[in-house]
Design a protein around this motif. Structure first.
Motif, PDB file in Angstrom:
ATOM      1  N   ASN A  48       0.796  -1.213  -0.034  1.00  0.00           N
ATOM      2  CA  ASN A  48       0.078  -0.052  -0.085  1.00  0.00           C
ATOM      3  C   ASN A  48       0.769   1.197   0.105  1.00  0.00           C
ATOM      4  N   LEU A  49       2.012   1.101   0.635  1.00  0.00           N
ATOM      5  CA  LEU A  49       2.857   2.509   0.792  1.00  0.00           C
ATOM      6  C   LEU A  49       3.738   2.464  -0.604  1.00  0.00           C
ATOM      7  N   ALA A  50       4.127   1.407  -0.905  1.00  0.00           N
ATOM      8  CA  ALA A  50       4.848   1.271  -2.214  1.00  0.00           C
ATOM      9  C   ALA A  50       3.888   1.948  -3.217  1.00  0.00           C
ATOM     10  N   ALA A  51       2.711   1.599  -3.384  1.00  0.00           N
ATOM     11  CA  ALA A  51       1.922   2.369  -4.523  1.00  0.00           C
ATOM     12  C   ALA A  51       1.750   3.885  -4.414  1.00  0.00           C
ATOM     13  N   LYS A  52       1.941   4.276  -3.264  1.00  0.00           N
ATOM     14  CA  LYS A  52       2.175   5.842  -3.082  1.00  0.00           C
ATOM     15  C   LYS A  52       3.207   6.561  -3.481  1.00  0.00           C
ATOM     16  N   ASP A  55       5.854   8.028  -9.215  1.00  0.00           N
ATOM     17  CA  ASP A  55       6.503   7.202 -10.166  1.00  0.00           C
ATOM     18  C   ASP A  55       7.925   7.673 -10.606  1.00  0.00           C
ATOM     19  N   ALA A  56       8.300   8.924 -10.437  1.00  0.00           N
ATOM     20  CA  ALA A  56       9.413   9.507 -11.065  1.00  0.00           C
ATOM     21  C   ALA A  56      10.605   8.881  -9.898  1.00  0.00           C
ATOM     22  N   ILE A  57      10.073   8.704  -8.659  1.00  0.00           N
ATOM     23  CA  ILE A  57      10.905   8.161  -7.662  1.00  0.00           C
ATOM     24  C   ILE A  57      11.334   6.611  -7.813  1.00  0.00           C
ATOM     25  N   LYS A  58      10.241   5.847  -7.802  1.00  0.00           N
ATOM     26  CA  LYS A  58      10.273   4.463  -8.007  1.00  0.00           C
ATOM     27  C   LYS A  58      10.531   3.623  -9.155  1.00  0.00           C
ATOM     28  N   ALA A  59      10.485   4.720 -10.452  1.00  0.00           N
ATOM     29  CA  ALA A  59      10.682   4.142 -11.614  1.00  0.00           C
ATOM     30  C   ALA A  59      12.019   3.121 -11.775  1.00  0.00           C
ATOM     31  N   ASP A  60      13.256   3.347 -11.288  1.00  0.00           N
ATOM     32  CA  ASP A  60      14.277   2.632 -11.429  1.00  0.00           C
ATOM     33  C   ASP A  60      14.578   1.813 -10.110  1.00  0.00           C
ATOM     34  N   GLN A 259       8.018  18.018  -3.639  1.00  0.00           N
ATOM     35  CA  GLN A 259       7.690  16.810  -3.690  1.00  0.00           C
ATOM     36  C   GLN A 259       6.921  16.269  -2.460  1.00  0.00           C
ATOM     37  N   GLN A 260       5.589  17.020  -1.925  1.00  0.00           N
ATOM     38  CA  GLN A 260       5.053  16.941  -0.775  1.00  0.00           C
ATOM     39  C   GLN A 260       4.551  15.402  -0.653  1.00  0.00           C
ATOM     40  N   ALA A 261       4.048  14.765  -1.897  1.00  0.00           N
ATOM     41  CA  ALA A 261       3.508  13.217  -1.629  1.00  0.00           C
ATOM     42  C   ALA A 261       4.651  12.483  -1.287  1.00  0.00           C
ATOM     43  N   PHE A 262       6.019  12.597  -1.721  1.00  0.00           N
ATOM     44  CA  PHE A 262       7.171  11.897  -1.632  1.00  0.00           C
ATOM     45  C   PHE A 262       7.374  11.877  -0.006  1.00  0.00           C
ATOM     46  N   ALA A 263       7.379  13.073   0.587  1.00  0.00           N
ATOM     47  CA  ALA A 263       7.317  13.532   1.927  1.00  0.00           C
ATOM     48  C   ALA A 263       6.379  12.858   2.871  1.00  0.00           C
ATOM     49  N   ASP A 264       5.134  12.530   2.163  1.00  0.00           N
ATOM     50  CA  ASP A 264       4.067  12.169   3.017  1.00  0.00           C
ATOM     51  C   ASP A 264       4.229  10.791   2.949  1.00  0.00           C
ATOM     52  N   VAL A 265       4.622   9.966   2.083  1.00  0.00           N
ATOM     53  CA  VAL A 265       4.825   8.427   2.110  1.00  0.00           C
ATOM     54  C   VAL A 265       5.946   8.051   2.993  1.00  0.00           C
TER      55      VAL A 265
END
Length: 302
Positions: A48-52, A55-60, A259-265
């Motif tokens: 669930n966390l991984a899905a949040k 995309d630019a962060i988890k792409a690689d 990158q607020q979404a990245f900070a939140d996750v």
């Protein structure tokens, strides 16, 4: 504590750590007794966390991390001179694992990390950054630990350093840290009172600051409390702590301001490793569980 302007804190670092660890080994200290010995702490991925994760962060599949690897026991180089280890590293590895990612560390000067985060060179800064108002102007920060400042000097305090009156003394600090701000303000109080200024020696690596105190070049140093305590413990009785810990504040992971979404996750991932026990295990392994927090926050009030 890294402040920021940039910075944090202060550290013990690879050169000093290597020398003092060798001296301990010569005295019969077992490697397994050293902080950080033993298997790495791991955390299971949370889908669930991984899905949040953006995309630019988890792409690689990796999180590119900027760190100043001269700050034992938080982040410093292992005996191979390349691998970054420490409680900051072990803990962030668990946070990354919770997000289904692998942390990839790049060593950098402390004062270059936040600009590197802002430019996109690093996706996160993990380097004992003290959360403060100045830093929060340029990055988002996710709190995960608490540390204060503490002084250290040679065993027996031969220079007679008084934390509350160090006028005229030679004091070592790392460049860009909250300790530099602290000692600069103390020196101004000295000169305002008609007393000699504090001679402030700034070092790019905390390990060099520590070595300067061990050698007697400088009379004392200021560093983040876990760093100072670790340096003293590893010094084979060459150093001692001086005075109490003061001005405790949170450490924070730094990510780009947009990158607020990245900070939140990241905050949710820290909370998840606190909940599953891997957080406590990582801190206990390195002997720094006194700085544990129970709640992670994005851009906490300071």
């Amino acid at each position: 504590m890294h402040n920021l302007n940039v910075g944090r804190r202060a550290a013990f670092g690879v050169a000093g750590a290597a020398v003092l660890l060798l001296s301990l080994a010569a005295c019969g200290e077992k490697e397994s007794d050293q902080p950080g010995a033993g298997p790495s702490v791991t955390a299971s991925a949370d889908s669930n966390l991984a899905a949040k994760v953006p995309d630019a962060i988890k792409a690689d599949g990796v999180i590119k991390v900027g760190t100043d690897s001269t700050y034992a026991p938080a982040e410093f180089l292992d005996a191979d001179g390349k691998t970054v280890i420490g409680f900051d590293v072990e803990l962030f590895n668990a946070v990354a694992q919770k997000l289904g990612l692998k942390a990839q560390y790049e060593s950098a000067p402390f004062d270059a990390i936040l600009p590197g985060v802002d430019s996109g060179k690093y996706e996160v800064g993990v380097s004992s950054f003290t959360v403060n108002a100045e830093r929060l102007k340029s990055v988002n920060m996710v709190s995960y630990f608490s540390a204060g400042t503490q002084w250290a000097t040679k065993k027996g305090n031969p220079a007679g350093v008084d934390v509350e009156n160090a006028c005229g003394k030679k004091i070592a600090v790392q460049v860009g840290t909250v300790q530099l701000d602290d000692i600069t303000a103390r020196s101004k109080k000295c000169t305002d009172a008609g007393k000699p200024a504090i001679k402030i020696d700034q070092y790019q690596a905390q390990s060099d600051a520590t070595a300067a105190v061990v050698s007697g070049k400088d009379d004392a140093m200021l560093a983040d409390s876990p760093v100072g305590a670790y340096a003293v413990k590893q010094s084979n009785d060459a150093l001692q702590l001086l005075g109490d810990i003061y001005e405790s504040a949170p450490y924070g992971y730094a990510v780009k301001k947009d990158q607020q979404a990245f900070a939140d996750v990241l905050k949710e991932a820290v909370q998840a490793v606190i909940a599953d026990g891997s957080y406590k295990a990582a801190l206990q392994k390195w002997g720094v569980d006194g700085g544990a927090v129970t709640t992670a926050e994005v851009n906490p009030s300071v």
